[in-house]
Design a protein around this motif. Structure first.
Motif, mmCIF file in Angstrom:
data_model
loop_
_atom_site.group_PDB
_atom_site.id
_atom_site.type_symbol
_atom_site.label_atom_id
_atom_site.label_comp_id
_atom_site.label_asym_id
_atom_site.label_seq_id
_atom_site.Cartn_x
_atom_site.Cartn_y
_atom_site.Cartn_z
ATOM 1 N N LYS A 343 -8.689 3.124 5.399
ATOM 2 C CA LYS A 343 -8.718 1.723 4.543
ATOM 3 C C LYS A 343 -7.449 1.238 4.733
ATOM 4 O O LYS A 343 -6.779 0.627 3.634
ATOM 5 N N GLY A 344 -6.902 1.045 5.896
ATOM 6 C CA GLY A 344 -5.772 0.326 6.410
ATOM 7 C C GLY A 344 -4.453 0.863 6.152
ATOM 8 O O GLY A 344 -3.653 0.281 6.767
ATOM 9 N N ALA A 345 -4.494 2.059 5.589
ATOM 10 C CA ALA A 345 -3.289 2.883 5.600
ATOM 11 C C ALA A 345 -3.070 3.796 6.630
ATOM 12 O O ALA A 345 -3.908 4.665 7.184
ATOM 13 N N ALA A 346 -1.749 4.317 6.849
ATOM 14 C CA ALA A 346 -1.503 5.117 8.006
ATOM 15 C C ALA A 346 -1.924 6.649 7.595
ATOM 16 O O ALA A 346 -1.622 6.845 6.339
ATOM 17 N N ILE A 482 -2.192 10.290 2.254
ATOM 18 C CA ILE A 482 -1.820 8.787 2.385
ATOM 19 C C ILE A 482 -0.778 8.923 1.252
ATOM 20 O O ILE A 482 -0.591 9.344 0.442
ATOM 21 N N GLU A 483 0.261 7.965 1.652
ATOM 22 C CA GLU A 483 1.262 7.685 0.720
ATOM 23 C C GLU A 483 1.168 6.532 0.000
ATOM 24 O O GLU A 483 1.538 6.749 -1.087
ATOM 25 N N ASP A 484 0.197 5.671 0.393
ATOM 26 C CA ASP A 484 -0.022 4.406 -0.570
ATOM 27 C C ASP A 484 -0.536 4.752 -1.934
ATOM 28 O O ASP A 484 -1.779 5.462 -2.107
ATOM 29 N N GLU A 485 0.305 4.459 -2.891
ATOM 30 C CA GLU A 485 -0.099 4.818 -4.234
ATOM 31 C C GLU A 485 -1.444 4.086 -4.910
ATOM 32 O O GLU A 485 -2.227 4.708 -5.647
ATOM 33 N N ALA A 486 -1.686 2.909 -4.218
ATOM 34 C CA ALA A 486 -2.837 2.242 -4.852
ATOM 35 C C ALA A 486 -4.079 3.243 -4.319
ATOM 36 O O ALA A 486 -5.151 3.037 -5.097
ATOM 37 N N LEU A 487 -4.058 3.534 -3.151
ATOM 38 C CA LEU A 487 -5.190 4.217 -2.693
ATOM 39 C C LEU A 487 -5.525 5.585 -3.406
ATOM 40 O O LEU A 487 -6.287 6.018 -3.484
ATOM 41 N N ARG A 488 -4.424 6.245 -3.753
ATOM 42 C CA ARG A 488 -4.426 7.594 -4.565
ATOM 43 C C ARG A 488 -4.789 7.127 -6.131
ATOM 44 O O ARG A 488 -5.144 8.210 -6.731
ATOM 45 N N LYS A 489 -4.656 6.180 -6.500
ATOM 46 C CA LYS A 489 -4.884 5.899 -8.092
ATOM 47 C C LYS A 489 -6.352 6.183 -8.620
ATOM 48 O O LYS A 489 -7.297 6.077 -8.037
ATOM 49 N N GLU A 490 -6.234 6.900 -9.506
ATOM 50 C CA GLU A 490 -7.377 7.336 -10.395
ATOM 51 C C GLU A 490 -7.542 6.746 -11.518
ATOM 52 O O GLU A 490 -6.774 6.882 -12.457
ATOM 53 N N ILE A 491 -8.648 5.917 -11.562
ATOM 54 C CA ILE A 491 -8.644 5.071 -13.169
ATOM 55 C C ILE A 491 -9.603 5.990 -14.055
ATOM 56 O O ILE A 491 -10.910 6.064 -13.650
#
Ligand SMILES: O=P(O)(O)OC[C@H]1O[C@](O)(COP(=O)(O)O)[C@@H](O)[C@@H]1O
Ligand SMILES: [Mn+2]
Length: 632
Positions: A343-346, A482-491
């Motif tokens: 999703k665009g993240a490394a 993934i490092e990206d917090e936005a992709l890790r976020k659980e809502i």
């Protein structure tokens, strides 16, 4: 028809006096105080702390000991007595080793235990107390309990009974019996509001204890459903269970506890990931293994190996169930292998020796053999199957009792607070109907093994609209790669915000038909971060969230070691356990911080409970039988 029903019923009552006899005791029983209900949630395999809380009735037995012996026994002696009550076998063994088990000690201790038992059981009917006796020493316990030893004539008889228990070497067995009875009478009913499994080292020990507990019900948590689905035959869930367990280093539980043979996975992992350090997959260690010591380096390889298998099985399941709308969780299909991105993240790790980018969900022959072997062990493991059966027999997706609506996660809501319509096999369900439908499917998965129900178990564990999970995604892939917090976020589902408000709590209680002036929702699943000022009581006292972090890995976040909700005849109280170490290490003196939340005036009697309702129905039927008796 009705006539036949009463004729049949008559067979159980040989005479009218038998009916009268039962009517008299049933009517009287209505006026006894209600028994004490205990509510736990999210115990997550922490057997040591959970058993300690259960055996001590969350510190209540220590409290009662102090009230009863406060002016006659030193604090240390009271502690020692409690130690004996909580773990009689171990305490007696220790005393024997120390040469402290004299006849004198045994005699005095039996006197004290009987006296304490009498004190903690006064509020119950004799008949009820007798049910807790079991079969050994029944008459002797009965005599000791109900003989008034201050009566001059009986004093000698009473003393003789105890002296002879000691003389005939029955003291230890007798002490074990009486201490277990003290435990059992203190916790009349146990509700476990989900998540017995995962993270902690020994869910199997908790389940063994629950098997012997006379009055327990369980509301399934997402992690319980994961294990239930795995045993029922869902291989993606088998992989999830193994991955979660290895990530927490729980090898003893898997191999020694449940007899799951990890050798095929181990061999596959050390060959396939030989030169890969698998650093992102290092286990989190909170407890060490006694029997099955695997180094972290090897555990990491095993964790990575089973994780890739898991992603492949997840992907296949997502593809065969387009109605789940989970395409955005098909990790291996989304990864851009050429550029090593997701999703665009490394990607933090791009070594996938078993993945063919052209057909990323295809298992290699060896992967297939590994998951087959593991799934077979889940299917055949006797102990594991007995435990899962208990989850089915005594468990459900929700329960209503005495004004409490219990469920683990949430009732899915839309942003505006209306009940969310969830599609299941082409039909739409919400609120109570949704919960009933999922309950039915969970049973079908285990008892019929049909593919769709098995797949829905997976959905219940991770699904976006699963009431037991209640979040937008479970980031087990992102948290590693993934490092990206936005992709890790659980809502979280809007339920978690809206349930702060009384209006929505009332709406849900109405939806489930929970009526009465005193009613409440009890759920777990979301750790209450006491440290940050969060409170376990919401919606003006109508919602209790009791996941406080008995799970060790979560204590840092919450700042405490969990909650127990206690509902006795006087109040609904919250016991806050603020120090894990003192629950386990200073068990005998442990007392939690107790807050009375709903005080009941007048005291709640059995007639005011659901059990009371059943008794009244019984009385009605028996009264009618009595009337018709001579004409049947
Ligand atoms: O810290 P861990 O063990 O990885 O758990 C984190 C994961 O557990 C979950 O909270 C689900 O488990 P819980 O039901 O115990 O909350 C996920 O939403 C989250 O990704
Ligand atoms: Mn949960």
């Amino acid at each position: 028809m009705e006539e036949n029903y009463f004729k049949l019923l008559k067979e159980y009552y040989p005479s009218k006096s038998d009916i009268r006899n039962e009517l008299i005791s049933l009517n009287a029983k209505l006026y006894l105080p209600k028994g004490t209900e205990y509510f736990f949630s999210d115990v997550h395999g922490e057997a040591q702390a959970f058993l300690q809380l259960l055996k001590s009735a969350s510190g209540n037995i220590r409290e009662k000991t102090s009230i009863h012996f406060g002016d006659t026994l030193l604090k240390e002696e009271q502690d020692k007595l409690c130690e004996l009550i909580y773990n009689p076998k171990a305490a007696l063994h220790q005393m024997e080793e120390n040469g402290e088990l004299s006849d004198n000690y045994l005699t005095i201790t039996i006197h004290r235990l009987i006296s304490l038992f009498r004190f903690v059981s006064t509020k119950y009917a004799k008949n009820y107390v007798r049910q807790k006796f079991g079969h050994l020493f029944t008459d002797i316990v009965d005599e000791l309990l109900y003989t008034n030893d201050s009566e001059f004539n009986k004093k000698e008889y009473y003393d003789q009974l105890i002296e002879n228990i000691v003389k005939y070497d029955a003291a230890e067995e007798f002490i074990i019996k009486i201490t277990t009875m003290i435990q059992r009478i203190s916790v009349d009913k146990l509700h476990v509001v989900g998540d017995i499994y995962d993270r902690g080292p020994s869910p199997q020990i908790i389940m063994d204890e629950l098997l012997t507990f006379p009055n327990v019900d369980i509301q399934w948590g997402n992690h319980d459903v994961e294990w239930m689905g795995a045993v029922a035959g869902n291989k993606a869930l088998v992989a999830a269970c193994i991955a979660n367990a290895i990530s927490y280093n729980n090898f003893d539980m898997l191999e020694d506890g449940y007899g799951i043979n990890l050798r095929p996975l181990y061999e596959f992992a050390i060959i396939t990931y030989k030169d890969d350090p698998c650093e992102l997959f290092m286990p989190r260690i909170f407890d060490t293994n006694l029997y099955d010591n695997i180094s972290s380096e090897i555990a990491a390889k095993m964790f990575k190996a089973i994780s890739i298998i898991r992603y492949k099985l997840d992907g296949k399941l997502i593809e065969r169930n387009p109605d789940f709308n989970m395409d955005d969780r098909n990790f291996l299909k989304i990864i851009d292998f050429e550029n090593s991105t997701y999703k665009g993240a490394a990607l933090k790790d791009s070594n996938f020796p078993t993945v063919d980018p052209k057909d990323p969900l295809k298992l290699t022959k060896m992967e297939e053999a590994v998951i087959e072997a593991l799934a077979l062990d889940f299917k055949r493991g006797m102990k594991l199957n007995r435990h899962i059966e208990l989850l089915y027999e005594n468990g459900s997706i929700y329960k209503i009792e005495n004004g409490s609506l219990l469920f683990h996660g949430c009732i899915p809501l839309n942003d505006d607070g209306s009940l969310m319509e969830v599609e299941i096999c082409g039909d739409y369900y919400s609120g109570k109907a949704l919960m009933d439908k999922f309950d039915e499917i969970a049973r079908s998965a285990f008892y019929n093994n049909d593919q769709k129900s098995l797949d829905i178990m997976w959905y219940l564990f991770y699904g976006k609209q699963s009431p037991i999970f209640g979040k937008s995604q479970f980031s087990y892939f992102e948290n590693i790669f993934i490092e990206d917090e936005a992709l890790r976020k659980e809502i979280y589902n809007p339920y978690y915000k809206l349930s702060n408000e009384e209006e929505f709590a009332d709406m849900i209680l109405d939806e489930f038909g929970v009526t009465g002036a005193r009613r409440r929702i009890v759920n777990g699943h979301v750790p209450v971060k006491t440290k940050k000022g969060e409170l376990p009581i919401k919606a003006k006292g109508k919602v209790y969230v009791i996941d406080g972090g008995i799970s060790k890995p979560y204590q840092e976040k919450t700042g405490i070691a969990g909650y127990t909700l206690v509902f006795n005849s006087h109040a609904v109280s919250l016991a806050e356990h603020n120090n894990y170490q003192s629950i386990t290490d200073q068990a005998s003196s442990y007392r939690p911080n107790i807050k009375e939340i709903e005080v009941l005036h007048p005291r709640m009697l059995i007639k005011d409970t659901d059990e009371g309702k059943n008794i009244r129905q019984r009385i009605e039927v028996l009264e009618e039988l009595l009337e018709r008796y001579d004409n049947l």
